[in-house]
Write an enzyme that holds these catalytic residues in place. Structure first.
Site, PDB file in Angstrom:
ATOM      1  N   HIS A 176       0.826  -1.208   0.000  1.00 20.05           N
ATOM      2  CA  HIS A 176       0.000   0.000   0.000  1.00 20.05           C
ATOM      3  C   HIS A 176       0.862   1.262   0.000  1.00 20.05           C
ATOM      4  CE1 HIS A 176      -2.940   2.985   1.573  1.00 20.05           C
ATOM      5  NE2 HIS A 176      -3.808   2.246   0.913  1.00 20.05           N
ATOM      6  N   ASN A 235     -13.346   5.270   3.145  1.00 19.64           N
ATOM      7  CA  ASN A 235     -14.055   4.530   2.106  1.00 19.64           C
ATOM      8  C   ASN A 235     -15.366   3.937   2.624  1.00 19.64           C
ATOM      9  OD1 ASN A 235     -11.842   4.990   0.359  1.00 19.64           O
ATOM     10  ND2 ASN A 235     -10.803   3.187   1.159  1.00 19.64           N
TER      11      ASN A 235
END
Length: 457
Positions: free
Chosen positions: A189, A288
């Site tokens: 990531h 998110n």
């Protein structure tokens, strides 16, 4: 003849000087490797202990490592049971630099950089006069992959400041530092996030970045599964703030946090406040969670939070789909060409959403296996945040004394407003779908580099 004699005298003086550094008055502590003529015994270890501290014994090869003073080296060598003794010698095994350039300023444009008006289609086609030179961007994330040198120029990674923090919460309770773990990530990531800021090498093809000459400080605060604790994040924030107060006091420093959780931790909040007091500018993803609300620390007002936007032409069918990401976003930027993703967190009461940036199908390095070079298209506000962190780096290059509050104000006042609405967009599966958003999803609108720089003093 006289010149030859002078040469001999000088060489003798140099030799004596060199011997002097290891002579009887040298109290430096050395690591000394000792090879014995026979087996290692308790009597031998006790005798060597008179000269220093035995650190390790390798019985198989009759060897001992000793921490002792440099002046005792010759005495140790002369011991009847010693075959050889010498200072421990440094060894290096760092990978070679496989990226032959120092930055990707001339690299290929991708649609997401075109969308924020940093580049235009093709190579060597930057649309702004700034590149992030002299600005440090600390990426608080999972660290970098072992193979990061295949993706990034070594000159762009501040290895001297890179660090890893671990523990916290339900793991160890305490927070510890592992200085070298930052470049042994298994999650990818942090590598993908970094690629948006400074660009990357895609199998030898240079891909531009928002701020390709910025310097990245990898700060690992998430574990190998991409999760962690707010106490660890707080430690990372304070670490960067201390760098800004110390060795980086003359440089702009930006923090990117493509991470978050449902609540703001008091210690994390204090760390943010401390960093801001030192002049650090913090950028974070909005989250998110869609209608469930924003994540923290992004929702905390002093942090510049970023929602995820997309471009309606991301997946427009082309004959050569391999280069789908090298698309030309029409100029001037038209808000009708953009949308807010359905997963991007909406602003709830008491939360602060600032701007939006590309966070839908952003390509970058993402390995699932160590040593295997791969590229993946990721979506999320995690991908949106580094776009804005890069824009901030460009702004800070232009005006070194830019304050966090000033930065947020400029970004919001120059953003292109995305009114609530719906868009029909292509999907990577060859279909179309409708995406809708409300007034709480967009913040001030789409951040663009050219407008933000024009408003920067």
């Amino acid at each position: 003849m006289r010149r030859s004699l002078l040469y001999v005298v000088l060489m003798l003086a140099l030799a004596l000087s060199s011997l002097g550094t290891m002579g009887a008055s040298d109290n430096r502590t050395l690591g000394i490797n000792v090879l014995l003529k026979g087996e290692v015994t308790d009597a031998v270890l006790a005798d060597l202990g008179q000269y220093g501290k035995v650190r390790d014994v390798i019985y198989e090869i009759h060897a001992v490592t000793l921490q002792a003073r440099a002046r005792d080296l010759e005495t140790i060598r002369a011991l009847p049971y010693v075959a050889a003794a010498n200072p421990d010698a440094e060894r290096t095994g760092a990978p070679i630099d496989t990226v032959a350039v120092e930055d990707f300023t001339d690299g290929l444009s991708t649609w997401n950089l075109d969308a924020i008006n940093v580049t235009d289609i093709g190579f060597n086609n930057r649309q702004v006069a700034y590149d992030g030179t002299g600005v440090y961007v600390a990426v608080l994330d999972t660290g970098l992959l072992d193979s990061w040198r295949q993706y990034f120029p070594q000159e762009r990674i501040a290895t001297q400041y890179a660090i890893s923090f671990g523990g916290g919460g339900g793991e160890q309770g305490y927070v510890s530092s592992q200085p070298n773990k930052w470049e042994h990530d298994q999650n990818s990531h942090g590598t993908h996030v970094t690629s948006t800021i400074i660009g990357y090498s895609l199998r030898g093809t240079p891909i531009n970045g928002v701020a390709p000459k910025a310097t990245i400080i990898p700060v690992k605060v998430l574990n190998q599964n991409g999760s962690g604790w707010s106490s660890v994040v707080a430690r990372g924030i304070v670490y960067v703030a201390d760098l800004k107060a110390g060795p980086l006091k003359d440089y702009p420093v930006v923090i990117n946090m493509s991470l978050g959780g449902p609540e703001l931790d008091a210690v994390e909040k204090a760390a943010i406040d401390y960093a801001i007091s030192q002049g650090v500018i913090l950028v974070a993803s909005a989250g998110n969670s869609g209608a469930a609300g924003m994540g923290y620390p992004g929702a905390y007002e002093p942090v510049i939070s970023v929602a995820a936007s997309g471009w309606v032409g991301e997946w427009t069918p082309l004959g050569n789909r391999a280069w789908w990401y090298n698309r030309n976003v029409p100029d001037p930027t038209n808000p009708a060409d953009f949308y807010i993703t359905d997963f991007s967190s909406r602003e709830l009461p008491g939360q602060d959403l600032d701007v939006a940036a590309p966070g839908s199908w952003v390509v970058g390095p993402y390995q699932l296996q160590s040593g295997k070079t791969s590229y993946y298209f990721l979506g999320g506000t995690s991908m949106a945040s580094p776009h804005v962190a890069g824009i901030v780096a460009l702004m800070a290059q232009k005006y070194n004394n830019l304050t966090p509050a000033q930065t947020e104000s400029i970004l919001e006042s120059t953003a292109i407003y995305l009114a609530p609405g719906c868009r029909n967009i292509y999907t990577p599966y060859g279909t179309t779908e409708e995406v809708c958003w409300d007034e709480y999803a967009t913040g001030a609108g789409l951040a663009t580099a050219d407008a933000a720089l024009a408003a920067t003093p």
